[in-house]
Design a protein around this motif. Sequence first.
Motif, short mmCIF file in Angstrom:
data_model
loop_
_atom_site.label_atom_id
_atom_site.label_comp_id
_atom_site.label_asym_id
_atom_site.label_seq_id
_atom_site.Cartn_x
_atom_site.Cartn_y
_atom_site.Cartn_z
N ILE A 1 40.62 -6.15 -23.40
CA ILE A 1 41.49 -4.99 -23.59
C ILE A 1 40.65 -3.73 -23.80
O ILE A 1 39.69 -3.74 -24.57
CB ILE A 1 42.44 -5.21 -24.79
N LYS A 2 41.03 -2.66 -23.10
CA LYS A 2 40.35 -1.38 -23.24
C LYS A 2 41.38 -0.26 -23.32
O LYS A 2 42.45 -0.35 -22.72
CB LYS A 2 39.41 -1.13 -22.05
N SER A 3 41.02 0.79 -24.05
CA SER A 3 41.89 1.96 -24.18
C SER A 3 41.27 3.14 -23.46
O SER A 3 40.04 3.30 -23.44
CB SER A 3 42.09 2.30 -25.66
N TYR A 4 42.14 4.00 -22.88
CA TYR A 4 41.69 5.17 -22.13
C TYR A 4 42.52 6.38 -22.54
O TYR A 4 43.74 6.29 -22.64
CB TYR A 4 41.83 4.94 -20.62
N SER B 1 50.11 -0.33 -21.92
CA SER B 1 50.85 0.87 -22.31
C SER B 1 50.29 2.04 -21.54
O SER B 1 49.14 2.01 -21.06
CB SER B 1 50.75 1.12 -23.82
N ASP C 1 47.61 8.59 -22.49
CA ASP C 1 46.83 7.61 -23.24
C ASP C 1 47.32 6.22 -22.84
O ASP C 1 48.52 5.95 -22.87
CB ASP C 1 46.97 7.82 -24.74
N SER C 2 46.40 5.35 -22.45
CA SER C 2 46.77 4.05 -21.89
C SER C 2 45.90 2.94 -22.44
O SER C 2 44.75 3.16 -22.82
CB SER C 2 46.63 4.08 -20.36
N GLN C 3 46.47 1.76 -22.45
CA GLN C 3 45.72 0.56 -22.82
C GLN C 3 45.93 -0.46 -21.71
O GLN C 3 47.06 -0.68 -21.26
CB GLN C 3 46.22 0.01 -24.15
N CYS D 1 44.39 -4.33 -19.81
CA CYS D 1 43.69 -5.59 -20.01
C CYS D 1 43.10 -6.02 -18.68
O CYS D 1 43.79 -6.03 -17.66
CB CYS D 1 44.66 -6.65 -20.55
#
Length: 184
Positions: free
Chosen positions: A30-33, A54, A97-99, A101
Amino acid sequence: MDELLKHGAVLPDTFFPVENLEKYIHLGSIKSYAKGSAVVLPGEDTYSIIYVLSGRLRVNMLIDGGRERLNFIAGKYGLLGRLFKTCNEIYAVALEDSQVCFFSKQQLRKIFQLDDELIFDVLKNYLSKASYYMKQTAEMDYFNPTVRVVRLLHQLCVCKGIPVGNSHEVITELSLKNISEITG
């Protein structure tokens, strides 16, 4: 979605979501951007299926002369395929803003062994994209640009329009640039 298919109107951000894959995100990475961040760069060796948890990603393709073309918008539970070398000219940017996988081939194999029905959800997602682009290609050969724009606007009115007096109001984030990209 069934209503959209009945009218032959599938917009690039309405492909079948794969909600059940969320049960297996513990097996992925999982990474957030932040909004505006590049999730995948053109030519990057990602070799993963990217699953949107998301936010929203704009999935673009670089074409001749360094120009870019919108392919689709991947929203929650959407998929972006970078599992094989054949898709290295696409890239994705976070529209908000997004997450996400990332799932490798080995991780997907394990998930499909645990849930053999999930492969059909993934196939449905990818086949809907393939059908959409095959239809787009056929329409570009058959209809002139003006007719394609009018057909898109008609489909939007039928599928997402709200009657207001003698007209329809369509509430969607679709800029003129997006319309030109969609209709060719």
